[in-house]
Motif scaffolding. Sequence first.
Motif, short mmCIF file in Angstrom:
data_model
loop_
_atom_site.label_atom_id
_atom_site.label_comp_id
_atom_site.label_asym_id
_atom_site.label_seq_id
_atom_site.Cartn_x
_atom_site.Cartn_y
_atom_site.Cartn_z
N MET A 175 0.82 -1.21 0.00
CA MET A 175 0.00 0.00 0.00
C MET A 175 0.86 1.27 0.00
O MET A 175 0.56 2.24 -0.69
CB MET A 175 -0.94 0.00 1.20
N LYS A 176 1.94 1.26 0.78
CA LYS A 176 2.83 2.42 0.81
C LYS A 176 3.48 2.65 -0.55
O LYS A 176 3.63 3.79 -1.00
CB LYS A 176 3.90 2.22 1.89
N GLN A 177 3.88 1.57 -1.21
CA GLN A 177 4.47 1.67 -2.54
C GLN A 177 3.46 2.19 -3.55
O GLN A 177 3.78 3.01 -4.42
CB GLN A 177 5.01 0.30 -2.98
N LEU A 178 2.23 1.74 -3.44
CA LEU A 178 1.16 2.17 -4.34
C LEU A 178 0.93 3.67 -4.21
O LEU A 178 0.79 4.38 -5.22
CB LEU A 178 -0.12 1.39 -4.03
N LEU A 179 0.90 4.16 -2.98
CA LEU A 179 0.69 5.59 -2.77
C LEU A 179 1.90 6.41 -3.22
O LEU A 179 1.75 7.54 -3.68
CB LEU A 179 0.40 5.86 -1.29
N LEU A 180 3.07 5.83 -3.08
CA LEU A 180 4.28 6.52 -3.51
C LEU A 180 4.29 6.72 -5.02
O LEU A 180 4.67 7.78 -5.53
CB LEU A 180 5.52 5.72 -3.08
N GLU A 181 3.82 5.71 -5.76
CA GLU A 181 3.84 5.75 -7.22
C GLU A 181 2.63 6.49 -7.82
O GLU A 181 2.71 6.99 -8.94
CB GLU A 181 3.90 4.33 -7.77
#
Length: 213
Positions: A24-30
């Motif tokens: 989820m953190k990676q998704l929001l980062l991208e």
Amino acid sequence: MNTERKGILIVVSGFSGAGKGTIMKQLLLEHEEQYALSVSATTRSPRPGEVHGREYFFVSEEEFQAMIRDGQLIEYAKYVNHYYGTPRKYVEEKLALGKDVILEIEIQGALQIKKNNPDTLLLFVTPPSAQELKNRLKGRGTEDEATIASRLSRAVQEAQGIEAYDYLVVNDDLNQCTKKVHDMIECEHDRIARNQEKINSMRQELTGFVKGE
């Protein structure tokens, strides 16, 4: 972010240690402009590095019970001796802005939300194998053996409810997994059921062409 399309409510669940939080953190980062990650309230204590209001809203059990009584939660459940719940106001505000709101919650809460909001997209995250799940729990180094055993026992119960979800997400490679989740959500936006207004508008315009309008 396309402000013309409606936001989707997305629930991401999975075994403790499956890596759903990292995804989820990676998704929001991208894709920062498209997604909003709902911050849950919990009665458990913060883990090292966790900050109130960022990972969770850390509250007492008395405060949590007050939130339930006041209707401030869209779902809540007890998991390994602690309560977790999703604040209603944040979710509703972000959906109204056209953002896809992601809730990282466990299966009890996911089914509560699906019952009240049938168009919610449910994703279940799992490691490639049960052995890998056990390895990840031990590798975190943040919990004792009793807690790890409790989480594995809970995983046995959770495995019985996977069929209630829309998609299974196998978290092996973080980048590939993040892309797959994003693609799933993008495809969900194109479902016929989510585009009825656009379809009706097109039908009306086509009918006008035939009538010479």
